[in-house]
Design a protein around this motif. Sequence first.
Motif, PDB file in Angstrom:
ATOM      1  N   UNK A  96       0.825  -1.225   0.000  1.00 14.70           N
ATOM      2  CA  UNK A  96       0.000   0.000   0.000  1.00 14.70           C
ATOM      3  C   UNK A  96       0.853   1.267   0.000  1.00 14.70           C
ATOM      4  N   UNK A  97       2.156   1.140   0.212  1.00 14.68           N
ATOM      5  CA  UNK A  97       3.036   2.316   0.211  1.00 14.68           C
ATOM      6  C   UNK A  97       3.896   2.397  -1.049  1.00 14.68           C
ATOM      7  N   UNK A  98       3.785   1.408  -1.930  1.00 17.91           N
ATOM      8  CA  UNK A  98       4.607   1.419  -3.141  1.00 17.91           C
ATOM      9  C   UNK A  98       4.214   2.589  -4.031  1.00 17.91           C
ATOM     10  N   UNK A  99       5.211   3.150  -4.703  1.00 21.51           N
ATOM     11  CA  UNK A  99       4.979   4.294  -5.570  1.00 21.51           C
ATOM     12  C   UNK A  99       5.066   5.628  -4.851  1.00 21.51           C
ATOM     13  N   UNK A 100       5.410   5.602  -3.567  1.00 19.86           N
ATOM     14  CA  UNK A 100       5.495   6.842  -2.778  1.00 19.86           C
ATOM     15  C   UNK A 100       6.937   7.263  -2.505  1.00 19.86           C
ATOM     16  N   UNK A 101       7.895   6.603  -3.171  1.00 11.61           N
ATOM     17  CA  UNK A 101       9.291   6.983  -3.030  1.00 11.61           C
ATOM     18  C   UNK A 101      10.033   6.338  -1.879  1.00 11.61           C
TER      19      UNK A 101
END
Length: 163
Positions: free
Chosen positions: A93-98
Amino acid sequence: MEIITATKEQLPIIRDLAYKIWPDTYGQILSSEQLEYMLLNFYNIPSLEEQFDNGQVFLLVKEEENFLGFAAYQINCKTEGKTKLHKIYVLPETQGKGIGKLLLQEVENRARLHGNTHLFLNVNKYNKAQEFYKSQGFVVVLEEVIDIGHGYIMDDYVMEKEL
């Protein structure tokens, strides 16, 4: 958000994160039996302690009281001047947030501080994360098939980046 160096007492956090992350990461690539086998063998506390004792440094990403991901690296692994990124995972759920990029940059900085000139890693040939690594300057340098026992293998690319 902060990156902390994990202590041996925090290895259960690493294990718990792996159990949350791996099904999403490898569920389409590996059989459920191989996935369970690998988690049981690579992320049990005695195995993590052995990795820790053998020179792997574990990092945790923490936001307030929540842990969002982890990495493990080893300076001068296999050869002088090269750091191996053994693990880097963030919650789905935190992927793509750097967060992965932040962890990778931290490992790169620590490798440079130790005078290492290259960073390398293994990635499953079918893992979409290899596109992330390519975007961060890694190139495939060889293919590697590793027998992990119980009739299972890891079919990987070895990727490397000059620091």
